[in-house]
Design a protein around this motif. Structure first.
Motif, PDB file in Angstrom:
ATOM      1  N   ASN A 241       0.810  -1.232   0.000  1.00 26.73           N
ATOM      2  CA  ASN A 241       0.000   0.000   0.000  1.00 26.73           C
ATOM      3  C   ASN A 241       0.838   1.275   0.000  1.00 26.73           C
ATOM      4  O   ASN A 241       0.499   2.254   0.660  1.00 26.73           O
ATOM      5  N   MET A 242       1.925   1.228  -0.733  1.00 26.98           N
ATOM      6  CA  MET A 242       2.778   2.408  -0.871  1.00 26.98           C
ATOM      7  C   MET A 242       2.364   3.124  -2.157  1.00 26.98           C
ATOM      8  O   MET A 242       1.919   2.484  -3.113  1.00 26.98           O
ATOM      9  N   LEU A 243       2.454   4.443  -2.194  1.00 25.77           N
ATOM     10  CA  LEU A 243       2.113   5.185  -3.417  1.00 25.77           C
ATOM     11  C   LEU A 243       3.034   4.755  -4.562  1.00 25.77           C
ATOM     12  O   LEU A 243       4.227   4.541  -4.350  1.00 25.77           O
ATOM     13  N   LEU A 244       2.479   4.668  -5.775  1.00 26.99           N
ATOM     14  CA  LEU A 244       3.312   4.270  -6.927  1.00 26.99           C
ATOM     15  C   LEU A 244       4.295   5.366  -7.311  1.00 26.99           C
ATOM     16  O   LEU A 244       5.417   5.086  -7.736  1.00 26.99           O
ATOM     17  N   GLN A 245       3.877   6.632  -7.181  1.00 32.61           N
ATOM     18  CA  GLN A 245       4.753   7.785  -7.462  1.00 32.61           C
ATOM     19  C   GLN A 245       5.533   7.624  -8.764  1.00 32.61           C
ATOM     20  O   GLN A 245       6.764   7.614  -8.776  1.00 32.61           O
ATOM     21  N   THR A 246       4.799   7.504  -9.857  1.00 35.63           N
ATOM     22  CA  THR A 246       5.454   7.370 -11.149  1.00 35.63           C
ATOM     23  C   THR A 246       5.113   8.563 -12.048  1.00 35.63           C
ATOM     24  O   THR A 246       3.940   8.866 -12.267  1.00 35.63           O
ATOM     25  N   ASP A 247       6.152   9.246 -12.524  1.00 33.23           N
ATOM     26  CA  ASP A 247       5.980  10.484 -13.297  1.00 33.23           C
ATOM     27  C   ASP A 247       5.119  10.330 -14.560  1.00 33.23           C
ATOM     28  O   ASP A 247       4.309  11.217 -14.848  1.00 33.23           O
ATOM     29  N   PRO A 248       5.292   9.251 -15.350  1.00 40.98           N
ATOM     30  CA  PRO A 248       4.489   9.152 -16.586  1.00 40.98           C
ATOM     31  C   PRO A 248       2.974   9.240 -16.359  1.00 40.98           C
ATOM     32  O   PRO A 248       2.254   9.767 -17.213  1.00 40.98           O
ATOM     33  N   THR A 277      -0.480  11.623  -5.473  1.00 51.69           N
ATOM     34  CA  THR A 277      -1.552  12.092  -4.587  1.00 51.69           C
ATOM     35  C   THR A 277      -2.620  11.023  -4.347  1.00 51.69           C
ATOM     36  O   THR A 277      -3.401  11.131  -3.410  1.00 51.69           O
ATOM     37  N   ARG A 278      -2.664   9.997  -5.226  1.00 56.27           N
ATOM     38  CA  ARG A 278      -3.698   8.959  -5.084  1.00 56.27           C
ATOM     39  C   ARG A 278      -3.078   7.572  -4.999  1.00 56.27           C
ATOM     40  O   ARG A 278      -2.156   7.258  -5.745  1.00 56.27           O
ATOM     41  N   PRO A 279      -3.606   6.744  -4.084  1.00 55.19           N
ATOM     42  CA  PRO A 279      -3.043   5.398  -3.910  1.00 55.19           C
ATOM     43  C   PRO A 279      -3.476   4.444  -5.031  1.00 55.19           C
ATOM     44  O   PRO A 279      -4.456   4.713  -5.739  1.00 55.19           O
ATOM     45  N   GLY A 280      -2.749   3.362  -5.178  1.00 53.75           N
ATOM     46  CA  GLY A 280      -3.118   2.305  -6.126  1.00 53.75           C
ATOM     47  C   GLY A 280      -2.857   2.673  -7.576  1.00 53.75           C
ATOM     48  O   GLY A 280      -2.165   3.647  -7.887  1.00 53.75           O
TER      49      GLY A 280
END
Length: 339
Positions: A241-248, A277-280
């Motif tokens: 449940n960690m944020l994906l944090q991917t720029d694309p 800002t959003r999970p998943g």
């Protein structure tokens, strides 16, 4: 003496041989000009890049064409076109003969045109390419996305990511509806097959979620060797449940507002596609992924990496902990991007 009967005999033998070879030639001609059986019509199949005539013939048979591979291979050798195989996606219909099939597979069919959909292109890029193609009959130009999806028989809400990147070979003046429908069916075929062969306990509920992940992997690296590891990082993040944090995904969410430069404020601006800002997973794919990315998403590398940073040479450095990652960022930051 007995030279005359001997000559007569030899002449008869020669005529018989001529007749037999004529019958054989006619038989071969008939076989190569008789329609082949197809499992379904129309039948879609793909010839993989780098295929020889023999492997292409095998791919044709495997797809559901009732023609022994050796027959097509022999025909290609007889006609001297065995080195001219064209990779890509084909569609054939009932009534096609081995000779016509060979003309399609080689550069012999002058009524045939082609279009290339590139891996990682968005639906919009794909549509622009199709709209501009001179050999296509345009029926979809300017139609709203929902209407286009309806016409190709798709029941998804979003068009993004549903079209398989490949070279599509088609008869000149085919409609864009047919070509889009083929690319849609091809993506369905590939994702369904990869879904059947997926690794156990992946954090996706549906093949569509796997498609979303594949599109992220596609946009994160152009390097095939890194894809299974990049998929592994994102799968590991989803699991904890960690944020994906991917720029694309952020860039995709910005749409026309993206000017080629991603800023801190962009990462903080909430959109449905902002994975900071959003999970998943985001609500849908962000591009059309190729086969390597689909495979990576459904069979990621086995690792406990949670971070990666671009090394600046096209490769990535993977880390398990934030501390390791921060060291990697310091080491490579001056040269490359960050994650």
């Amino acid at each position: 003496g007995n030279a005359l009967p001997m000559l007569r005999f030899l002449r008869r033998l020669f005529l018989l041989a001529l007749l037999l070879s004529g019958i054989l030639a006619a038989g071969i001609w008939w076989v190569f000009n008789s329609p082949v059986g197809l499992r379904t019509s129309p039948l879609d199949f793909t010839v993989a890049p780098g295929s020889s005539l023999r492997t292409a013939a095998q791919q044709v048979t495997d797809a559901g064409v009732s023609l022994p591979p050796i027959a097509l291979t022999a025909l290609g050798r007889i006609l001297g076109v065995d080195a001219q195989i064209k990779a890509g996606s084909y569609e054939i219909r009932t009534g096609i003969t081995p000779l016509e099939l060979l003309r399609k597979l080689t550069r012999g069919d002058v009524t045939q045109a082609e279009i290339l959909f590139v891996e990682g292109w968005t639906f919009r890029q794909l549509r622009e390419k199709l709209d501009a193609h001179p050999d296509v009959r345009h029926e979809l130009r300017g139609l709203p996305e929902a209407e286009l999806l309806k016409r190709i028989g798709a029941n998804e809400a979003l068009a993004e990511g549903l079209f398989f990147p490949d070279t599509y070979l088609f008869a000149k003046n085919s409609s864009d509806t047919e070509i889009m429908a083929r690319a849609y069916r091809a993506m369905k075929r590939h994702i369904d097959r990869e879904w059947q062969q997926r690794a156990s306990n992946l954090p996706y509920r549906t093949p569509y979620e796997a498609l979303v992940m594949a599109s992220i992997v596609e946009k994160e690296t152009g390097r095939a060797a890194d894809r299974p590891m990049i998929a592994s990082v994102f799968v590991n993040r989803l699991r904890v449940n960690m944020l994906l944090q991917t720029d694309p995904t952020v860039i995709y969410g910005l749409g026309d507002r993206f000017d080629g430069n991603i800023r801190k404020r962009d990462l903080l601006t909430d959109t449905p596609y902002n994975t900071y800002t959003r999970p998943g997973l985001p609500p849908g794919p962000i591009a059309n992924p190729g086969l390597a990315s689909l495979r990576a998403a459904l069979n990621p590398a086995s690792s406990d990496a949670l971070y990666f940073v671009a090394r600046g040479d096209g490769t990535s450095q993977f880390s398990r902990t934030l501390e390791e990652h921060n060291q990697a960022v310091v080491r490579y930051q001056l040269k490359g991007g960050k994650r």
